[in-house]
Design an enzyme around this catalytic site. Structure first.
Site, PDB file in Angstrom:
ATOM      1  CG  HIS A  12      48.403  35.795  18.354  1.00  0.00           C
ATOM      2  ND1 HIS A  12      47.126  35.964  18.843  1.00  0.00           N
ATOM      3  CD2 HIS A  12      49.117  35.197  19.322  1.00  0.00           C
ATOM      4  CE1 HIS A  12      47.075  35.495  20.093  1.00  0.00           C
ATOM      5  NE2 HIS A  12      48.268  35.026  20.403  1.00  0.00           N
ATOM      6  CG  PHE A  14      45.848  41.472  13.021  1.00  0.00           C
ATOM      7  CD1 PHE A  14      46.045  42.217  11.868  1.00  0.00           C
ATOM      8  CD2 PHE A  14      45.761  42.130  14.250  1.00  0.00           C
ATOM      9  CE1 PHE A  14      46.157  43.617  11.928  1.00  0.00           C
ATOM     10  CE2 PHE A  14      45.866  43.521  14.311  1.00  0.00           C
ATOM     11  CZ  PHE A  14      46.060  44.253  13.155  1.00  0.00           C
ATOM     12  CG  LEU A 398      39.557  56.456  30.904  1.00  0.00           C
ATOM     13  CD1 LEU A 398      38.852  57.570  30.147  1.00  0.00           C
ATOM     14  CD2 LEU A 398      39.467  56.697  32.411  1.00  0.00           C
TER      15      LEU A 398
HETATM   16  S1  NHW Z   1      40.087  45.816  25.211  1.00  0.00           S
HETATM   17  C1  NHW Z   1      38.376  45.554  24.860  1.00  0.00           C
HETATM   18  C2  NHW Z   1      38.153  44.923  23.545  1.00  0.00           C
HETATM   19  N1  NHW Z   1      36.718  44.765  23.314  1.00  0.00           N
HETATM   20  C3  NHW Z   1      35.985  43.751  23.797  1.00  0.00           C
HETATM   21  O1  NHW Z   1      36.476  42.831  24.416  1.00  0.00           O
HETATM   22  C4  NHW Z   1      34.493  43.832  23.531  1.00  0.00           C
HETATM   23  C5  NHW Z   1      33.857  42.506  23.262  1.00  0.00           C
HETATM   24  N2  NHW Z   1      34.535  41.860  22.164  1.00  0.00           N
HETATM   25  C6  NHW Z   1      34.458  42.270  20.870  1.00  0.00           C
HETATM   26  O2  NHW Z   1      33.798  43.252  20.543  1.00  0.00           O
HETATM   27  C7  NHW Z   1      40.214  47.620  25.195  1.00  0.00           C
HETATM   28  C8  NHW Z   1      35.246  41.470  19.853  1.00  0.00           C
HETATM   29  O3  NHW Z   1      35.513  40.196  20.384  1.00  0.00           O
HETATM   30  C9  NHW Z   1      36.570  42.163  19.447  1.00  0.00           C
HETATM   31  C10 NHW Z   1      37.353  41.237  18.509  1.00  0.00           C
HETATM   32  C11 NHW Z   1      36.266  43.459  18.696  1.00  0.00           C
HETATM   33  C12 NHW Z   1      37.456  42.471  20.645  1.00  0.00           C
HETATM   34  N3  NHW Z   1      42.733  43.848  21.261  1.00  0.00           N
HETATM   35  O4  NHW Z   1      37.403  40.295  14.213  1.00  0.00           O
HETATM   36  P1  NHW Z   1      38.007  39.064  14.792  1.00  0.00           P
HETATM   37  C13 NHW Z   1      40.446  48.061  23.750  1.00  0.00           C
HETATM   38  O5  NHW Z   1      39.492  48.498  23.122  1.00  0.00           O
HETATM   39  C14 NHW Z   1      42.447  40.027  17.799  1.00  0.00           C
HETATM   40  C15 NHW Z   1      43.492  43.605  20.174  1.00  0.00           C
HETATM   41  O6  NHW Z   1      37.755  37.808  14.066  1.00  0.00           O
HETATM   42  P2  NHW Z   1      36.265  39.370  17.061  1.00  0.00           P
HETATM   43  C16 NHW Z   1      41.821  47.955  23.168  1.00  0.00           C
HETATM   44  C17 NHW Z   1      42.601  38.533  17.935  1.00  0.00           C
HETATM   45  O7  NHW Z   1      43.751  38.225  18.709  1.00  0.00           O
HETATM   46  N4  NHW Z   1      43.311  42.551  19.347  1.00  0.00           N
HETATM   47  O8  NHW Z   1      37.605  38.882  16.318  1.00  0.00           O
HETATM   48  C18 NHW Z   1      41.814  47.632  21.695  1.00  0.00           C
HETATM   49  C19 NHW Z   1      42.706  38.103  16.473  1.00  0.00           C
HETATM   50  O9  NHW Z   1      44.004  38.429  15.967  1.00  0.00           O
HETATM   51  P3  NHW Z   1      45.098  37.234  15.867  1.00  0.00           P
HETATM   52  C20 NHW Z   1      42.286  41.724  19.621  1.00  0.00           C
HETATM   53  O10 NHW Z   1      36.144  38.614  18.306  1.00  0.00           O
HETATM   54  C21 NHW Z   1      43.217  47.565  21.158  1.00  0.00           C
HETATM   55  C22 NHW Z   1      41.728  39.070  15.794  1.00  0.00           C
HETATM   56  O11 NHW Z   1      41.562  40.207  16.709  1.00  0.00           O
HETATM   57  C23 NHW Z   1      41.462  41.904  20.744  1.00  0.00           C
HETATM   58  O12 NHW Z   1      35.115  39.359  16.115  1.00  0.00           O
HETATM   59  C24 NHW Z   1      43.275  47.285  19.688  1.00  0.00           C
HETATM   60  C25 NHW Z   1      40.385  38.420  15.577  1.00  0.00           C
HETATM   61  O13 NHW Z   1      39.563  39.320  14.909  1.00  0.00           O
HETATM   62  C26 NHW Z   1      41.718  43.014  21.572  1.00  0.00           C
HETATM   63  N5  NHW Z   1      40.993  43.293  22.669  1.00  0.00           N
HETATM   64  O14 NHW Z   1      36.574  40.912  17.420  1.00  0.00           O
HETATM   65  C27 NHW Z   1      44.682  47.263  19.160  1.00  0.00           C
HETATM   66  N6  NHW Z   1      40.536  40.929  20.759  1.00  0.00           N
HETATM   67  O15 NHW Z   1      46.358  37.885  15.421  1.00  0.00           O
HETATM   68  C28 NHW Z   1      45.231  48.678  18.943  1.00  0.00           C
HETATM   69  C29 NHW Z   1      40.785  40.136  19.700  1.00  0.00           C
HETATM   70  O16 NHW Z   1      45.201  36.647  17.239  1.00  0.00           O
HETATM   71  C30 NHW Z   1      46.622  48.669  18.336  1.00  0.00           C
HETATM   72  N7  NHW Z   1      41.843  40.595  19.018  1.00  0.00           N
HETATM   73  O17 NHW Z   1      44.551  36.242  14.850  1.00  0.00           O
HETATM   74  C31 NHW Z   1      47.204  50.056  18.110  1.00  0.00           C
HETATM   75  C32 NHW Z   1      46.551  50.731  16.927  1.00  0.00           C
HETATM   76  C33 NHW Z   1      47.037  52.188  16.776  1.00  0.00           C
HETATM   77  C34 NHW Z   1      48.519  52.258  16.266  1.00  0.00           C
HETATM   78  C35 NHW Z   1      48.991  53.712  15.949  1.00  0.00           C
HETATM   79  C36 NHW Z   1      50.448  53.907  15.553  1.00  0.00           C
END
Ligand code: NHW
Length: 398
Positions: A12, A14, A398
């Site tokens: 991972h 990131f 949610l």
């Molecule tokens: S979970 C719903 C997430 N959204 C979706 O599934 C919608 C459809 N998918 C997408 O839009 C509820 C894309 O696939 C997303 C990833 C945007 C998911 N959480 O840009 P890349 C939430 O909203 C990692 C965290 O190339 P992509 C919670 C993945 O492991 N990380 O991918 C959100 C990889 O990292 P790695 C996730 O497909 C919490 C990297 O992203 C993830 O174009 C966020 C790849 O990036 C997920 N659901 O875009 C974290 N999905 O290390 C908040 C993938 O494995 C943390 N990845 O290489 C806390 C922040 C605040 C801290 C304050 C102190």
């Protein structure tokens, strides 16, 4: 990835750089519970936004504006979470998004969008809201992160890590250093793993759209009979929650949630926001004792339809999701049965619940069936010594 590859051995790139429990540390009991990194002085928090690829720009989405809320709604409607077979996609309503994001004490700066510079089209989003989270006997101010979404055409370009870092920076600027979130994907490292359960309310539609299947010995007419519910609720004093009930519900909930290892602590304004009924968003019912007029029990659910992606006949699946509840004098089983009856009256097709809190005590008996896929719960910058059982969790996101 190969089917049999061990997910705990996945790289991972990131997440290995972030202050989260790492897979390699699983079972290492020398690491203490609590924050992984200490706060830095606010003057040392990066003042400028992170760099985006040059075609894109940051935008702060004012969810109080109907126009901007609509842009977020359209992005999510077309690009947010789908099931594994790409049959359904979450379709959070605009009213729901405003409810979810404009909670007491919310920071506008935590509603982060990305636009294409040339066209101004909104192509990505991530959000946070503040919450007081209790972990064992400590209450921490945390962010709850939700609605991370990157347009389908911009996937796998490492935009998500930049968005996560940017929302983290904006949260740090408010002197908050921990976060909670859920996801359907396995990342380093869940604090618990929960399962979805589904209670069929409208068997014919669920079968027609491919949400459920008739098993070997089940005919349609047997299924309809099996899932039939009474027309009206059974608990004396069961009624809709009203504004005047807020102080009593706050007390009930604070007391009930204290039994879990991890749970939010809601004050009156948060109970009003999260539980006072809002049409097509959240429903809350309580039991007022017909004798003493005391408020003794509560149940609630939120409305989250899914778009049905390939049906000729239907375009949306109307789903209710179990939210917070408290059972002190009514058996939880009976309270949830009344919630099912209300959901049926309101024409929901299915009632969903996780196996968190005390849900296991009613799921099977009330004819919920176990779903596929899991929901993983995570903390950012907070380590727990061991993963929790879902029944130790008093948190519903949610
Ligand atoms: S979970 C719903 C997430 N959204 C979706 O599934 C919608 C459809 N998918 C997408 O839009 C509820 C894309 O696939 C997303 C990833 C945007 C998911 N959480 O840009 P890349 C939430 O909203 C990692 C965290 O190339 P992509 C919670 C993945 O492991 N990380 O991918 C959100 C990889 O990292 P790695 C996730 O497909 C919490 C990297 O992203 C993830 O174009 C966020 C790849 O990036 C997920 N659901 O875009 C974290 N999905 O290390 C908040 C993938 O494995 C943390 N990845 O290489 C806390 C922040 C605040 C801290 C304050 C102190």
């Amino acid at each position: 990835q190969f089917q049999n590859s061990n997910p705990y051995e996945m790289k991972h790139k990131f997440w290995e750089t972030q202050p989260v429990g790492q897979f390699k540390d699983l079972g290492n009991s020398s690491l203490p519970e609590g924050p992984i990194e200490l706060p830095t002085p606010l003057s040392e928090v990066k003042q400028e936004p992170y760099n985006l690829p040059s075609l894109y720009e940051w935008t702060t989405c004012d969810m109080g504006s109907d126009e901007i809320c609509n842009e977020v709604y359209i992005l999510l409607t077309n690009n947010y979470v789908e099931d594994d077979d790409n049959m359904f996609r979450f379709n959070y309503s605009k009213e729901f998004l405003q409810w979810a994001l404009r909670s007491p004490g919310h920071f506008g700066s935590w509603h982060v969008g990305v636009r294409v510079k040339a066209s101004k089209k909104l192509v990505a989003f991530i959000s946070g809201i503040p919450v007081n989270m209790r972990v064992r006997d400590q209450v921490l101010k945390m962010a709850e992160i939700n609605f991370l979404c990157v347009h389908k055409k911009l996937r796998s370009k490492r935009l998500a890590p930049v968005m996560i870092k940017e929302v983290t920076r904006r949260i740090h600027l408010e002197n908050i250093w921990q976060a909670a979130f859920t996801a359907g994907v396995l990342l380093p490292t869940p604090i618990t793993t929960a399962q979805y359960w589904h209670r069929t309310l409208n068997p014919k539609k669920l079968i027609d759209v491919g949400f459920s299947r008739l098993s070997e010995r089940m005919t349609m007419s047997r299924a309809i009979k099996l899932y039939k519910l009474p027309n009206s609720t059974t608990t004396p004093g069961f009624r809709k929650m009203e504004l005047r009930d807020v102080p009593a519900v706050t007390k009930l909930l604070k007391n009930y949630l204290s039994r879990f290892v991890v749970a939010p602590e809601f004050d009156d304004s948060e109970v009003e926001h999260w539980l006072l009924p809002r049409e097509n968003v959240v429903d809350s019912y309580l039991v007022e004792s017909p004798v003493t007029h005391e408020i003794t029990d509560l149940c609630s659910f939120y409305t989250l339809p899914s778009s049905i992606l390939h049906s000729q006949e239907y375009s949306t699946l109307k789903a209710a999701y179990s939210f917070y509840y408290v059972a002190t004098s009514t058996p939880l089983l009976q309270l949830m049965n009344d919630a099912l009856i209300i959901a049926k009256q309101k024409d929901f097709d299915v009632f969903n619940a996780l196996d968190v809190m005390e849900n296991e005590s009613f799921l099977k008996e009330l004819k919920f069936g176990q779903g596929d896929g899991q929901l993983y719960y995570y903390f950012y910058n907070y380590r727990l010594q061991n993963a929790l059982k879902p029944s130790e969790l008093g948190l519903v996101l949610l």
